[in-house]
Motif scaffolding. Structure first.
Motif, short mmCIF file in Angstrom:
data_model
loop_
_atom_site.label_atom_id
_atom_site.label_comp_id
_atom_site.label_asym_id
_atom_site.label_seq_id
_atom_site.Cartn_x
_atom_site.Cartn_y
_atom_site.Cartn_z
N GLY A 154 4.53 3.89 -6.90
CA GLY A 154 5.30 2.60 -7.06
C GLY A 154 6.54 2.47 -6.80
N ARG A 155 7.28 3.51 -5.87
CA ARG A 155 8.80 3.38 -5.70
C ARG A 155 9.04 4.27 -4.62
NH1 ARG A 155 13.11 5.06 -10.23
NH2 ARG A 155 11.90 3.09 -11.15
N ILE A 156 9.80 3.69 -3.62
CA ILE A 156 10.14 4.09 -2.16
C ILE A 156 11.40 3.56 -1.80
CG2 ILE A 156 9.04 2.26 -0.99
CD1 ILE A 156 8.14 4.67 0.93
N VAL B 225 10.54 3.30 4.30
CA VAL B 225 9.63 2.38 4.75
C VAL B 225 9.84 2.14 6.34
CG1 VAL B 225 8.80 -0.07 4.66
CG2 VAL B 225 9.30 1.34 2.61
N VAL B 226 11.13 2.14 6.71
CA VAL B 226 11.39 1.98 8.16
C VAL B 226 10.92 3.16 9.15
CG1 VAL B 226 13.32 2.07 9.76
CG2 VAL B 226 13.59 0.47 7.72
N ALA B 227 10.99 4.29 8.54
CA ALA B 227 10.52 5.48 9.01
C ALA B 227 8.95 5.70 9.23
CB ALA B 227 11.05 6.62 8.33
N GLU B 228 8.34 5.31 8.02
CA GLU B 228 6.94 5.57 7.92
C GLU B 228 6.20 4.43 8.56
OE1 GLU B 228 3.76 7.50 6.13
OE2 GLU B 228 5.79 8.06 5.96
N LEU B 229 6.72 3.29 8.72
CA LEU B 229 6.06 2.23 9.40
C LEU B 229 6.36 2.04 10.82
CD1 LEU B 229 5.61 -0.47 6.48
CD2 LEU B 229 3.86 1.26 7.18
N GLY C 165 23.02 4.53 -5.22
CA GLY C 165 23.92 4.99 -4.44
C GLY C 165 24.25 3.91 -3.21
N ARG C 166 24.09 4.16 -1.95
CA ARG C 166 24.10 3.25 -0.69
C ARG C 166 22.73 2.86 -0.44
NH1 ARG C 166 28.78 5.78 2.91
NH2 ARG C 166 30.73 5.88 1.38
N GLU C 167 21.71 3.14 -0.91
CA GLU C 167 20.44 2.92 -0.42
C GLU C 167 19.70 1.83 -1.30
OE1 GLU C 167 18.26 6.14 1.60
OE2 GLU C 167 19.15 7.22 0.43
N ASN C 168 18.84 0.96 -0.47
CA ASN C 168 18.12 -0.11 -1.53
C ASN C 168 16.65 0.77 -1.73
OD1 ASN C 168 19.64 -1.88 -1.30
ND2 ASN C 168 18.76 -2.92 0.44
N VAL C 169 16.17 0.73 -3.08
CA VAL C 169 14.91 1.25 -3.60
C VAL C 169 14.12 0.42 -3.79
CG1 VAL C 169 13.95 2.74 -5.34
CG2 VAL C 169 16.10 3.30 -4.21
N LEU C 170 12.76 0.22 -3.26
CA LEU C 170 11.66 -0.87 -3.57
C LEU C 170 10.72 -0.15 -4.69
CD1 LEU C 170 10.64 -1.62 -0.03
CD2 LEU C 170 12.66 -2.11 -1.12
N SER C 171 10.51 -0.87 -5.64
CA SER C 171 9.53 -0.69 -6.72
C SER C 171 8.69 -1.72 -6.98
CB SER C 171 10.20 -0.13 -7.91
OG SER C 171 10.75 -1.26 -8.64
N ARG D 213 0.77 -1.18 0.00
CA ARG D 213 -0.25 0.00 -0.02
C ARG D 213 0.79 1.27 -0.22
NH1 ARG D 213 -4.59 1.56 4.73
NH2 ARG D 213 -5.61 0.04 3.21
N LEU D 214 1.96 1.31 0.90
CA LEU D 214 2.84 2.46 0.88
C LEU D 214 3.51 2.68 -0.41
CD1 LEU D 214 3.86 4.41 3.04
CD2 LEU D 214 5.79 2.93 3.45
#
Length: 369
Positions: free
Chosen positions: A319-321, A326-330, A356-362, A312-313
């Protein structure tokens, strides 16, 4: 009893006493003879074996990582032949000793590495094991005559794995590279070095190399991070780096087409809003928006599974975050978030890549087959 009887009794006591005294001496001699090729020799030989190995001119430690975090170690003791320390005769003698009893050499070598493994297990909290240890000897003629004693073994859970990232080195925290010792850590096929510390003496796309000489790693060193498919491919998706010229041209063309379509629609239908003859007003075009209702937002979060909450988030964010969002929002821990993300990824519900150094979900592209 007369004097002759006393003398006879005295001689009997002397003979019996001597016989009893000699029994322990005879027993020790028999055990020594029987164990001449057993424990007595082994106790004398093991220090000699370690002393021979310690006389190597160089020691090269090569660590090859697997995708599951385990590693294959190859420890290469090198002897430069025909120098003042190691002659051909010394090398041949050592080689014969190893070939005649490889288990003894392997056991002695693994004893040292198992101590390092135990410290690494306590440091990391990961259960580790060393197995499949072997030893072999070889010679290389170029660029100089070198004798090799090579130990290989498997080290389970040597590195930490999270999604497409492998972090190695914490199991060797505080390890010291003495003069003539080197350490190389190589990532699995398809992985590239993303970052490492301390600064290596040499680097390759998927390997780092430190040369000894008193190099002592700190409590959190060595540390090498490998990323699947390399860092350059991930950085190419950075928004700040811009889009390739070809894509900019395509987007510009699509923008012009969309603008032309809007203008054409307005020219054809723009006057429909004017009053029609007889005072009637044309009805506005139907709206594509769904009527507002109390159920438009779906069920409340407490009635959703963890996976549904992430999906849902993602939908709310187009469609991308980023995973950290996600850690902060939930208000989840990173470990819980990684577990839920991993489950969604295994079920092909989402895709994960790096910027970069971050994972991105889509969300997966529905157009892809």
């Amino acid at each position: 009893m007369d004097s002759k009887g006393l003398w006879a009794l005295l001689w009997v006591l002397v003979v019996v006493g001597c016989a009893v005294a000699l029994l322990p001496v005879a027993s020790v001699g028999a055990v020594a003879d029987a164990g001449a090729t057993g424990a007595t020799v082994q106790e004398d030989e093991e220090p000699v074996e370690r002393e021979e190995l310690d006389e190597a001119d160089e020691v090269h430690i090569d660590v090859s990582l697997l995708e599951n975090g385990s590693a294959t170690f190859e420890v290469d003791y090198r002897y430069f032949l025909e120098n003042e320390n190691n002659t051909e005769e010394d090398w041949e003698e050592l080689r014969e000793q190893i070939d005649s009893d490889p288990e003894a050499f392997t056991e002695a070598e693994m004893e040292g590495w198992d101590s390092i493994r135990a410290e690494g297990q306590n440091e990391t909290g990961r259960e580790m094991n060393i197995s499949n240890a072997t030893v072999s000897t070889d010679e290389s003629p170029a660029p100089r005559d070198i004798g090799h004693v090579q130990f290989t073994f498997e080290w389970s859970s040597f590195a930490y794995v999270e999604l497409t990232e492998i972090t190695a080195g914490d199991a060797l925290s505080g390890f010291t590279l003495i003069e003539g010792t080197t350490l190389q850590i190589t990532g699995p096929e398809g992985y590239a070095v993303h970052e490492h510390e301390p600064t290596a003496d040499s680097t390759e796309p998927n390997a780092v190399y430190w040369d000894g000489g008193g190099t002592e790693f700190n409590d959190d060193q060595p540390r090498v991070v490998f990323i699947e498919n390399g860092d350059s491919a991930a950085e190419a998706t950075e928004p700040d780096d811009g889009l390739p010229t070809t894509w900019l041209a395509v987007l510009a063309a699509l923008g012009l087409l969309a603008t032309g379509a809007v203008i054409g629609w307005w020219l054809r239908h723009g006057r429909d809003d004017k009053p029609a003859p007889g005072g009637d007003v044309a009805a506005p075009p139907p709206s594509n928006e769904a009527p507002a209702s109390g159920n438009a937002a779906g069920p409340p979060p407490e009635l959703l599974s963890n996976e549904e909450r992430v999906l849902r988030l993602l939908e709310e964010r187009g469609g991308r975050i980023k995973q950290q969002e996600v850690v902060a929002e939930l208000d989840w821990t990173e470990a819980k978030t990684s577990q839920v993300v991993g489950s969604l990824r295994e079920d092909d519900e989402i895709e994960v890549f790096r910027i970069g150094r971050e994972n991105v979900l889509s969300l997966p592209d529905e157009d892809e087959e």
